[in-house]
Write a protein that holds these residues in place. Structure first.
Motif, PDB file in Angstrom:
ATOM      1  N   ILE A 427       0.876  -1.177   0.000  1.00 16.43           N
ATOM      2  CA  ILE A 427       0.000   0.000   0.000  1.00 16.43           C
ATOM      3  C   ILE A 427       0.909   1.221   0.000  1.00 16.43           C
ATOM      4  N   ALA A 428       1.082   1.830  -1.160  1.00 19.16           N
ATOM      5  CA  ALA A 428       1.935   3.010  -1.313  1.00 19.16           C
ATOM      6  C   ALA A 428       1.028   4.240  -1.395  1.00 19.16           C
ATOM      7  N   PHE A 429       1.232   5.207  -0.491  1.00 16.90           N
ATOM      8  CA  PHE A 429       0.299   6.339  -0.467  1.00 16.90           C
ATOM      9  C   PHE A 429       1.026   7.633  -0.140  1.00 16.90           C
ATOM     10  N   SER A 430       0.359   8.724  -0.466  1.00 15.45           N
ATOM     11  CA  SER A 430       0.824  10.064  -0.113  1.00 15.45           C
ATOM     12  C   SER A 430      -0.319  10.789   0.573  1.00 15.45           C
ATOM     13  N   GLY A 431       0.005  11.850   1.284  1.00 17.02           N
ATOM     14  CA  GLY A 431      -1.037  12.580   1.991  1.00 17.02           C
ATOM     15  C   GLY A 431      -1.572  11.773   3.158  1.00 17.02           C
ATOM     16  N   THR A 432      -2.892  11.678   3.238  1.00 17.14           N
ATOM     17  CA  THR A 432      -3.554  10.992   4.351  1.00 17.14           C
ATOM     18  C   THR A 432      -4.427   9.863   3.841  1.00 17.14           C
ATOM     19  N   VAL A 433      -4.325   8.692   4.481  1.00 18.29           N
ATOM     20  CA  VAL A 433      -5.239   7.577   4.247  1.00 18.29           C
ATOM     21  C   VAL A 433      -5.971   7.308   5.557  1.00 18.29           C
ATOM     22  N   HIS A 434      -7.302   7.288   5.488  1.00 12.67           N
ATOM     23  CA  HIS A 434      -8.149   7.080   6.668  1.00 12.67           C
ATOM     24  C   HIS A 434      -8.804   5.705   6.568  1.00 12.67           C
ATOM     25  N   ILE A 435      -8.594   4.865   7.586  1.00 14.29           N
ATOM     26  CA  ILE A 435      -9.202   3.535   7.618  1.00 14.29           C
ATOM     27  C   ILE A 435     -10.273   3.543   8.693  1.00 14.29           C
ATOM     28  N   VAL A 439      -6.770  -2.354  11.032  1.00 12.57           N
ATOM     29  CA  VAL A 439      -5.806  -2.739  10.005  1.00 12.57           C
ATOM     30  C   VAL A 439      -5.134  -4.033  10.446  1.00 12.57           C
ATOM     31  N   ASP A 440      -5.092  -5.000   9.512  1.00 10.13           N
ATOM     32  CA  ASP A 440      -4.405  -6.270   9.739  1.00 10.13           C
ATOM     33  C   ASP A 440      -3.400  -6.451   8.610  1.00 10.13           C
ATOM     34  N   ASN A 441      -2.121  -6.372   8.964  1.00 12.99           N
ATOM     35  CA  ASN A 441      -1.067  -6.466   7.954  1.00 12.99           C
ATOM     36  C   ASN A 441      -0.206  -7.690   8.264  1.00 12.99           C
ATOM     37  N   ASN A 442      -0.534  -8.813   7.635  1.00 12.09           N
ATOM     38  CA  ASN A 442       0.186 -10.058   7.910  1.00 12.09           C
ATOM     39  C   ASN A 442       1.422 -10.222   7.044  1.00 12.09           C
ATOM     40  N   THR A 443       1.288  -9.962   5.770  1.00 10.19           N
ATOM     41  CA  THR A 443       2.407 -10.200   4.855  1.00 10.19           C
ATOM     42  C   THR A 443       2.631  -9.040   3.892  1.00 10.19           C
ATOM     43  N   GLY A 444       1.922  -7.938   4.084  1.00  9.00           N
ATOM     44  CA  GLY A 444       2.027  -6.816   3.154  1.00  9.00           C
ATOM     45  C   GLY A 444       2.992  -5.742   3.629  1.00  9.00           C
ATOM     46  N   ASN A 445       2.893  -4.586   2.997  1.00  8.31           N
ATOM     47  CA  ASN A 445       3.812  -3.495   3.306  1.00  8.31           C
ATOM     48  C   ASN A 445       3.103  -2.161   3.117  1.00  8.31           C
ATOM     49  N   PHE A 446       3.333  -1.223   4.033  1.00  5.00           N
ATOM     50  CA  PHE A 446       2.880   0.155   3.879  1.00  5.00           C
ATOM     51  C   PHE A 446       4.093   1.025   3.565  1.00  5.00           C
ATOM     52  N   LYS A 447       3.917   1.921   2.602  1.00  5.17           N
ATOM     53  CA  LYS A 447       5.037   2.728   2.120  1.00  5.17           C
ATOM     54  C   LYS A 447       4.548   4.155   1.866  1.00  5.17           C
ATOM     55  N   CYS A 448       5.343   5.145   2.294  1.00 12.38           N
ATOM     56  CA  CYS A 448       5.005   6.560   2.093  1.00 12.38           C
ATOM     57  C   CYS A 448       5.700   7.088   0.843  1.00 12.38           C
ATOM     58  N   LEU A 449       4.931   7.761  -0.010  1.00 14.43           N
ATOM     59  CA  LEU A 449       5.465   8.332  -1.251  1.00 14.43           C
ATOM     60  C   LEU A 449       5.587   9.851  -1.142  1.00 14.43           C
ATOM     61  N   GLY A 450       6.491  10.431  -1.900  1.00 17.80           N
ATOM     62  CA  GLY A 450       6.588  11.881  -2.005  1.00 17.80           C
ATOM     63  C   GLY A 450       7.572  12.499  -1.028  1.00 17.80           C
ATOM     64  N   ASP A 451       7.653  13.834  -1.102  1.00 15.99           N
ATOM     65  CA  ASP A 451       8.618  14.581  -0.300  1.00 15.99           C
ATOM     66  C   ASP A 451       8.072  15.019   1.053  1.00 15.99           C
ATOM     67  N   SER A 452       6.770  14.831   1.283  1.00 10.37           N
ATOM     68  CA  SER A 452       6.144  15.251   2.540  1.00 10.37           C
ATOM     69  C   SER A 452       5.739  14.034   3.358  1.00 10.37           C
ATOM     70  N   PRO A 453       5.705  14.170   4.692  1.00 15.86           N
ATOM     71  CA  PRO A 453       5.309  13.024   5.516  1.00 15.86           C
ATOM     72  C   PRO A 453       3.884  12.582   5.222  1.00 15.86           C
ATOM     73  N   CYS A 454       3.632  11.288   5.432  1.00 17.50           N
ATOM     74  CA  CYS A 454       2.313  10.706   5.212  1.00 17.50           C
ATOM     75  C   CYS A 454       1.625  10.476   6.550  1.00 17.50           C
ATOM     76  N   ARG A 455       0.283  10.406   6.507  1.00 15.67           N
ATOM     77  CA  ARG A 455      -0.492  10.156   7.717  1.00 15.67           C
ATOM     78  C   ARG A 455      -1.506   9.046   7.471  1.00 15.67           C
ATOM     79  N   MET A 456      -1.526   8.070   8.357  1.00 12.80           N
ATOM     80  CA  MET A 456      -2.529   7.011   8.323  1.00 12.80           C
ATOM     81  C   MET A 456      -3.338   7.104   9.620  1.00 12.80           C
ATOM     82  N   VAL A 457      -4.629   7.283   9.505  1.00 16.42           N
ATOM     83  CA  VAL A 457      -5.502   7.373  10.659  1.00 16.42           C
ATOM     84  C   VAL A 457      -6.355   6.116  10.714  1.00 16.42           C
ATOM     85  N   ILE A 458      -6.193   5.330  11.786  1.00 20.70           N
ATOM     86  CA  ILE A 458      -6.894   4.052  11.942  1.00 20.70           C
ATOM     87  C   ILE A 458      -7.901   4.208  13.074  1.00 20.70           C
TER      88      ILE A 458
END
Length: 581
Positions: A427-435, A439-458
């Protein structure tokens, strides 16, 4: 009986008169000395009264400046008080008709201001006289980006050759600057009659701006909404006190105060160097289980510190490369009962500063084997505030399509249910992702794209098992906010996978729910920081011994709410307090 002769009677009379004159002289001298002593005492009392009144008025002026700066609307443009410059503040204090002390509201209270019945000789009620030197000085302050730099260089220097130019000549050296300030004080002031308790006096109040604490920007720009910056205006307050008396000369004393006036739109919060910062306890002690003691310790390296606003336990075999502090107790080498949470054994680090002596437990191997910075580690420390991370402006656009194997790219969107990351998916994202779930991440990967910090709100819980990863190969730092809004699970963050590697971008996990426990399993490694309002617990120790490593330069400040600015944060700070007795 032989009567005295006329000559003898004459001698007796002369002697009696002489004795009387001597007595009168002695009495006169004693009385004169008593009168002089009484006068001196009275004069000292009046001097002390003048000093008391000057200091009381100066403190009131400082309070009033904070009031003006904190006002949401001030001045002709109804802008907040922070946009009023030092020169604008002086205008509000001294320009004709301006009521700086708010006399109508100041009729009762600890200190009362009114207009004096008469004015000291040669003074006006208010004076706002823009002389050519004053105009040049204030033009320099308001429009010359080099004013503050030149002012401080000259103000602090004992020997400077005068320089050319109208403005620079006013700032030629310390003596010239003092002459300039004396002239300004005589041309910008207000006079009041002041009562404090049973004391009264007439006072002349003068407040003038000097410079700022930022070089390379003029004061007008610092107070303009489009170019505003947090800074301090340097102001000079002068209070002159007059106490007239029939029997004694008029007492006149002057108090000079230089203050830094905070001009703050907001107060940024700092992350500090914490690997783990918890409002609740940090449990890294050996766990008592049916299989016996299981090491529940982690290794925080890269000099990341641990702090709990409760207590900390570091079990046998644990290692912290940094300092360990707690509001409660820091216990080293103890065991934690799995059922009750009580601590047994171990050594408590003192709540005093480290003193190199054979009696200090911080010199013992029990402590030094587990904490590299034992000298700065301490129990009984002040509480560390938990930064406020923003959950404002969450996106409403759905995250589409649903994630599958391979790389799935998203930007500023919302998953309207729980998210289970597919096997081998990124899951490659920029900006904010709201769930809007867990979140259940067993074998996947979260990755931040771009020059600015990313935010994930769960909204609920976050679970990452041993084969999942977050932050690996990210292009910027990542903030994960776990809210635990609808879950009954007390463990709302369960980390068993990998969160990046040293040298990559870091991940900061923030837990909002104070009832939540965040736990790190023994096979996990984490490059970043955990800041929680709840508790933190280590669940064993992996072979890699990585544990939590504080990410160097971790920056998610884009998503940290600033502290609100209230009047108590806007009080001018005294730099110089000089009473001319």
């Amino acid at each position: 009986m032989k009567h005295p002769t006329k000559r003898q009677r004459g001698y007796a009379l002369i002697t009696a008169m002489a004795i009387g004159l001597v007595g009168l002289t002695i009495t006169s001298v004693v009385m004169l000395r008593m009168m002089n002593a009484t006068g001196q005492i009275t004069q000292r009392e009046r001097t002390d009264q003048a000093v008391f009144m000057a200091e009381s008025v100066a403190n009131h002026v400082v309070d009033k400046i904070a009031d003006l700066t904190a006002q949401p609307e001030l001045g002709p443009d109804d802008l907040p008080g922070i946009y009023t410059s030092g020169a604008g503040l002086m205008d509000l204090l001294h320009n004709t008709g301006n009521d700086f002390m708010d006399l109508s509201a100041n009729t009762t209270g600890d200190i009362v201001f009114s207009r004096p019945a008469s004015l000291p000789n040669g003074y006006a009620q208010q004076r706002y006289n823009m002389t050519s030197n004053a105009q040049a000085f204030f033009n320099s302050l308001n429009t010359d980006a080099n004013h503050s730099k030149i002012f401080w260089e000259r103000f602090q220097a004992s020997n400077q050759s005068p320089t050319s130019g109208t403005v620079s000549s006013l700032l030629a050296d310390a003596a010239t600057i003092q002459d300039t300030l004396n002239e300004l004080h005589q041309n910008f002031y207000s006079i009041y009659h002041v009562k404090k308790g049973n004391q009264e006096a007439d006072v002349r109040v003068s407040v003038i701006p000097l410079a700022t604490d930022i070089e390379g920007t003029d004061d007008d720009d610092l107070h303009t909404p489009d170019s505003f910056a947090n800074h301090h205006d340097v102001l000079k307050i002068q209070v002159e006190v007059f106490i007239p008396s029939i029997s004694n000369p008029s007492t006149q004393k002057t108090l000079d105060v230089i203050v830094n006036r905070p001009v703050l739109a907001e107060i940024p919060q700092e992350l500090g160097d914490f690997s783990v910062l918890a409002d609740g306890s940090i449990d890294m002690g050996n766990q008592e289980t049916s299989a016996g003691l299981v090491a529940g310790v982690i290794d925080t390296n890269h000099d990341g510190s641990l702090h709990s606003n409760a207590s900390i336990v570091i079990g046998t075999g644990g290692n912290v490369r940094g300092k360990v502090t707690a509001v409660g107790t820091v216990n080293v080498g103890g065991n934690v009962n799995l059922g009750t949470g009580t601590v047994s054994g171990g050594t408590d680090i003192p709540d005093t500063d480290f003193v190199a002596s054979s009696g200090d437990v911080r010199e013992s191997s029990t402590v030094t084997d587990r904490i590299t910075n034992a000298e700065e580690s301490q129990s009984g420390m002040p509480e560390q505030p938990i930064p406020k991370f923003s959950t404002d402006n969450l996106p409403t656009t759905p995250c589409t399509p649903a994630p599958g194997m391979g790389v799935n790219t998203y930007s500023d969107c919302v998953f309207d249910a729980s998210l289970s990351v597919p096997s081998m998916a990124t899951i490659a994202f920029s900006g904010t992702v709201h769930i809007q779930g867990s979140v259940d991440n067993n074998t996947g990967n979260f990755k931040c794209l771009g020059d600015s910090p990313c935010r994930m709100v769960i909204d609920d819980t976050f679970d990452q098992s041993g084969n999942g990863s977050t932050g690996a190969d990210s292009e910027s730092d990542m903030l994960i906010i776990v809210r635990n809004q609808s879950s009954d699970n007390n463990t709302c963050v369960d980390i068993g996978g990998t969160f990046g590697d040293a040298g990559e971008k870091g991940v900061l996990i923030h837990v909002e729910d104070p009832t939540c426990q965040s736990q790190l399993r023994g096979n996990a490694s984490f490059y970043g920081s955990i800041i929680t309002k709840g508790t933190f617990k280590a669940m064993g120790k992996g072979a890699s011994d990585l544990g939590i490593q504080r990410a160097v330069g971790l920056d998610v400040s884009d998503f940290i709410d600033a502290d609100p600015v209230t009047k108590d944060k806007l009080f001018p700070k005294v730099v110089v307090w000089k009473n001319r007795r």
